[in-house]
Write a protein that holds these residues in place. Structure first.
Motif, mmCIF file in Angstrom:
data_model
loop_
_atom_site.group_PDB
_atom_site.id
_atom_site.type_symbol
_atom_site.label_atom_id
_atom_site.label_comp_id
_atom_site.label_asym_id
_atom_site.label_seq_id
_atom_site.Cartn_x
_atom_site.Cartn_y
_atom_site.Cartn_z
ATOM 1 N N ASN A 68 -2.172 -3.105 -8.149
ATOM 2 C CA ASN A 68 -3.311 -3.706 -7.428
ATOM 3 C C ASN A 68 -3.236 -3.497 -5.907
ATOM 4 O OD1 ASN A 68 -4.400 -4.714 -9.860
ATOM 5 N ND2 ASN A 68 -3.142 -6.551 -9.711
ATOM 6 N N TRP A 69 -2.670 -2.362 -5.487
ATOM 7 C CA TRP A 69 -2.504 -2.115 -4.051
ATOM 8 C C TRP A 69 -3.857 -2.050 -3.334
ATOM 9 C CZ3 TRP A 69 -4.673 2.340 -2.054
ATOM 10 C CH2 TRP A 69 -5.033 3.304 -2.990
ATOM 11 N N ILE A 70 -4.895 -1.717 -4.085
ATOM 12 C CA ILE A 70 -6.221 -1.595 -3.471
ATOM 13 C C ILE A 70 -6.693 -2.938 -2.895
ATOM 14 C CG2 ILE A 70 -7.645 -2.006 -5.552
ATOM 15 C CD1 ILE A 70 -8.303 0.803 -3.052
ATOM 16 N N SER B 296 -4.772 -5.026 -1.458
ATOM 17 C CA SER B 296 -4.096 -5.177 -0.162
ATOM 18 C C SER B 296 -4.880 -4.446 0.926
ATOM 19 C CB SER B 296 -2.672 -4.623 -0.243
ATOM 20 O OG SER B 296 -1.907 -5.416 -1.103
ATOM 21 N N ILE C 194 0.845 -1.211 0.000
ATOM 22 C CA ILE C 194 0.000 0.000 0.000
ATOM 23 C C ILE C 194 0.877 1.257 0.000
ATOM 24 C CG2 ILE C 194 -1.731 1.302 1.318
ATOM 25 C CD1 ILE C 194 -2.642 -1.535 2.407
ATOM 26 N N LYS C 195 1.904 1.256 0.868
ATOM 27 C CA LYS C 195 2.788 2.426 0.984
ATOM 28 C C LYS C 195 3.467 2.730 -0.341
ATOM 29 C CE LYS C 195 4.325 2.090 5.709
ATOM 30 N NZ LYS C 195 5.429 1.502 6.466
ATOM 31 N N LYS C 196 3.930 1.682 -1.025
ATOM 32 C CA LYS C 196 4.674 1.879 -2.280
ATOM 33 C C LYS C 196 3.743 1.957 -3.491
ATOM 34 C CE LYS C 196 8.953 -0.099 -0.578
ATOM 35 N NZ LYS C 196 9.928 -1.186 -0.605
ATOM 36 N N ARG C 197 2.438 1.904 -3.223
ATOM 37 C CA ARG C 197 1.436 1.989 -4.303
ATOM 38 C C ARG C 197 1.760 1.023 -5.451
ATOM 39 N NH1 ARG C 197 -1.054 4.477 -0.997
ATOM 40 N NH2 ARG C 197 -2.126 6.465 -1.174
ATOM 41 N N ARG C 198 2.033 -0.222 -5.068
ATOM 42 C CA ARG C 198 2.353 -1.212 -6.094
ATOM 43 C C ARG C 198 1.086 -1.584 -6.858
ATOM 44 N NH1 ARG C 198 6.177 -4.886 -2.895
ATOM 45 N NH2 ARG C 198 8.035 -3.595 -2.771
#
Lengths: 279, 212
Positions: free
Chosen positions: B68-70, B72, B62-66
């Motif tokens: 499909n972070w949503i 997570s 989430i922090k790194k906005r990888r």
């Protein structure tokens, strides 16, 4: 009256075998086998420590191919995935897994290839992390160790399978290794990995799942081959000695089977080997 | 110290477990149940390590906005939300059970149903006749498949010679298949025993985070 007798029989304490051992089939014979194998292993380990020559163990192409699989992943610039789902820390499969994990992590560290490990047990994930960290350290690449690549996905069968299939599709590993005791998820995982073109190595003792892995994987380690990894890959004589001891044990079992067959042919009514093994 | 203490603990526990399983007086004392309770308590503590691992991994995503972070975010909301629901309402409450029975069970069943399609694609690869072994496997597989569908009985009736298709399919399952399965099981026993002895004798130490 009959009811009372049945209840009395059920309530009566079970007579221990030889006055001390639990009264279950195979308790004493199992004890004898355990003692025999322990002594045999101890003797073989001491033979190895003394530098005496041991019989060679046969080649296992599945284990020899691990380096090739990691090398292929390195050439393609894609990660290696090693997974186990259902085995907790008390499972012997996990102890076998850690042998694979240490070896693969060491290779990945040397080749600078990403290793993704997925565990289905919250107990084993911490040990997996420690084993991988140590292997990166031994390879002189502690900086390359990434704890985010050691993933815990709760091991409920089908949610775990769906999650790992998703990881396979997203990360596109070039090499996949399925180590441990598998159930019906084996087919799904091996097929998804085959679809993304990964080279696959599977190791399992579950005879029901072996055909599925054989259908979809490049190499399959069957039965006791799964447990041979740490000894075979380390090439250490002391560890190899334990496999030699197990092989001698198998020869003894073949002898017992032959004795049982001869006994049955001579006197089919006696069932002497059955009685002996149940003792 | 780091090497010796866990090795000694492992060996001592192995001896205790062996004695508890083998000796009737220890069984009568309820020693096995006590040890199982220890394992349950240790397992509960270790559960937090699993939760921590999941949280750490997905917070980083989430922090790194990888990509499909949503998902997570969704995973963490569901995990902690369901945990809170269970803690507040209890694991027998209707709402708690509904999430499991109406969502997890049918989704799992759907995944299980997909195995049939994967078996077909796997079978296609396995049954390509490339050598003698693959040919034998294909013939046996086709035979067993036919024996288990009604048309098999029409081709060769179970009342016929050798019990028909079913008779031979049953023989394949009971004789060669069982013989091989048992051979693998015997080998597996010795392999497992060998691994356990390596741990027992302290020559296998990978699980302690050190080279064997």
């Amino acid at each position: 009256m009959l009811q009372t007798l049945i209840l009395a029989a059920e309530a009566a304490p079970v007579e221990p075998k030889l006055g001390i051992f639990v009264n279950v089939d195979g308790a004493i014979s199992g004890l004898i086998v355990s003692i025999f194998l322990t002594v045999l292993t101890y003797v073989m380990v001491n033979f190895a420590r003394a530098g005496r020559p041991l019989p060679e163990i046969r080649k296992l192409p599945g284990l020899d191919s691990i380096e090739e699989a990691v090398g292929r992943a390195t050439e393609m610039g894609r990660p290696v995935l090693l997974a186990n789902r259902s085995d907790g820390v008390s499972s012997v499969h996990s102890f076998a897994l850690w042998g694979y994990l240490a070896y693969v992590a060491n290779l990945c560290a040397m080749y600078d290839t990403r290793l993704i490990n997925i565990a289905g047990s919250y107990l084993s994930v911490a040990v997996n992390e420690e084993v991988i960290r140590q292997s990166y350290l031994e390879a002189g690449r502690p900086d390359a160790f990434n704890p985010e690549d050691i993933r815990y996905i709760p091991g409920d069968q089908w949610p775990w399978t769906a999650a790992v299939s998703g990881v396979l599709q997203r990360e596109q590993p070039a090499a996949c290794m399925w180590i441990g005791y598998w159930y019906a998820e084996s087919m799904v995982l091996a097929e998804v990995a085959a679809q993304i073109g990964a080279i696959q190595i599977a190791a399992t003792t579950n005879t029901v799942q072996i055909p599925f892995f054989i259908a979809s994987c490049d190499y399959v380690l069957i039965g006791e081959e799964e447990y041979a990894a740490s000894a075979y890959l380390s090439k250490e004589p002391v560890l190899t000695a334990t496999i030699v001891a197990a092989d001698i044990g198998k020869l003894v079992v073949i002898g017992i089977v032959l004795l049982g067959v001869i006994g049955q042919l001579i006197n089919p009514e006696a069932n002497f080997m059955d009685q002996l093994l149940r003792f | 110290m780091r090497q010796q203490v866990p090795s000694i603990l492992t060996t001592v526990m192995a001896i205790i477990m062996f004695l508890v399983i083998m000796l009737q007086p220890l069984q009568d004392m309820g020693a096995e149940a006590s040890i199982n309770r220890w394992f349950q308590m240790l397992g509960t503590v270790a559960l937090f390590m699993g939760i921590w691992n999941l949280t750490r991994t997905h917070l980083t995503i989430i922090k790194k906005r990888r990509m499909n972070w949503i998902f997570s975010v969704w995973l963490l909301v569901v995990m902690y939300g369901y945990m809170l629901l269970g803690m507040i309402q209890g694991n027998e409450s209707t709402v708690y059970r509904w999430f499991y029975d109406a969502l997890i069970v049918p989704i799992s069943s759907t995944m299980f149903a997909m195995v049939a399609f994967y078996i077909v694609s796997g079978a296609y690869r396995a049954f390509r006749v490339r050598n003698v072994e693959a040919a034998i496997m294909m013939v046996c597989a086709v035979w067993v498949m036919l024996a288990n569908v009604p048309v098999g009985d029409l081709i060769w009736s179970p009342e016929g010679w050798l019990g028909g298709m079913q008779g031979i399919a049953n023989w394949l399952a009971k004789v060669p298949n069982s013989a091989v399965s048992r051979a693998i099981s015997v080998g597996t026993f010795f392999g497992a025993m060998s691994t356990q002895l390596r741990i027992f004798l302290g020559i296998e130490r990978r699980h302690l985070g050190m080279g064997a």
